[in-house]
Design an enzyme around this catalytic site. Structure first.
Site, mmCIF file in Angstrom:
data_model
loop_
_atom_site.group_PDB
_atom_site.id
_atom_site.type_symbol
_atom_site.label_atom_id
_atom_site.label_comp_id
_atom_site.label_asym_id
_atom_site.label_seq_id
_atom_site.Cartn_x
_atom_site.Cartn_y
_atom_site.Cartn_z
ATOM 1 N N LYS A 63 69.103 10.850 27.657
ATOM 2 C CA LYS A 63 69.277 12.250 27.269
ATOM 3 C C LYS A 63 69.576 12.375 25.779
ATOM 4 C CE LYS A 63 70.986 14.140 31.679
ATOM 5 N NZ LYS A 63 72.172 14.716 32.356
ATOM 6 N N GLY A 78 75.690 13.604 28.219
ATOM 7 C CA GLY A 78 76.469 13.064 29.322
ATOM 8 C C GLY A 78 75.686 13.137 30.614
ATOM 9 N N ASP A 79 76.087 12.314 31.562
ATOM 10 C CA ASP A 79 75.495 12.370 32.889
ATOM 11 C C ASP A 79 76.561 11.991 33.908
ATOM 12 O OD1 ASP A 79 72.919 12.778 34.400
ATOM 13 O OD2 ASP A 79 73.532 10.834 35.185
ATOM 14 N N THR A 80 76.509 12.647 35.046
ATOM 15 C CA THR A 80 77.485 12.421 36.110
ATOM 16 C C THR A 80 76.758 12.227 37.421
ATOM 17 O OG1 THR A 80 79.141 13.785 34.979
ATOM 18 C CG2 THR A 80 79.489 13.376 37.318
ATOM 19 N N ALA A 115 79.077 9.214 32.509
ATOM 20 C CA ALA A 115 78.788 8.485 31.276
ATOM 21 C C ALA A 115 78.625 9.460 30.117
ATOM 22 C CB ALA A 115 77.521 7.649 31.430
#
Length: 200
Positions: A63, A78-80, A115
């Protein structure tokens, strides 16, 4: 010129590589307002047999790298995701998937992996991972149906939003509440400071 104005003058502009209003709201808690928001267009499908930790870190980096960055700009992405053992529970696409995911999480512990990736003004890429253990109480069929009907879990990793009605399902949490919402503030602040963004 005051010290505050000097700091503002040399602080690089920040791009938030996310269209999530939750991440923008969480950034505001750090006193940070993005100069602009750019939603990255990437394939978020897990790779075959990809472990959840590796997956969420890879997506956060992808991203950040997918957003066009001018010289001197900082990018934050960010990624969840929710991990139930080695199983990745991504974003719930419809009511049926919300119900299925809640059924899987009912009465069990799971990991919420969040992250964060920051590309500094000089192009240096840094990332960190927040791992939060969340345990749901056993959910009745009526509780699952009621939550599904609320529509709150649509588009959410694991089919639930901890900042909403689902927080009442949580009997135990160890880690970062903001990470479960979508952006772990401790890790985010450390990365932004290391990347040259002035914070109060």
């Amino acid at each position: 010129m005051s010290a505050a104005l000097v700091a503002a003058a040399v602080t690089p502009p920040l791009i938030l590589a996310s269209s999530s209003p939750r991440r923008a709201d969480l950034l505001a808690r750090l006193g940070v307002t993005p100069a602009r928001i750019a939603a990255p267009d990437i394939d978020e499908s897990p790779l075959p047999a990809e472990p959840p930790r590796r997956y969420v870190e890879r997506i956060a980096r992808a991203k950040a790298l997918a957003v066009e960055r001018a010289p001197g700009e900082i990018v934050l992405a960010g990624d969840t995701t929710i991990a139930l053992g080695r199983r990745i529970l991504g974003k719930a696409e419809d009511a049926a998937s919300v119900g299925t995911m809640l059924g899987l999480l009912s009465g069990r512990r799971h990991h919420c992996l969040s992250a964060v990736c920051v590309i500094a003004a000089d192009g240096t890429l840094r990332s960190r991972l927040s791992d939060t253990i969340v345990a749901f109480k056993p959910l009745s069929a009526a509780e699952i149906a009621g939550y599904v009907a609320s529509g709150e879990g649509l588009g959410k990793a694991g089919g639930y939003a901890i900042q909403g009605r689902a927080e009442a399902f949580v009997r135990f949490l160890s880690g970062s509440h903001s990470g479960v919402v979508g952006l772990p503030l401790f890790e985010t602040r450390a990365l932004l400071l290391a990347s040259g963004l002035a914070l109060g």
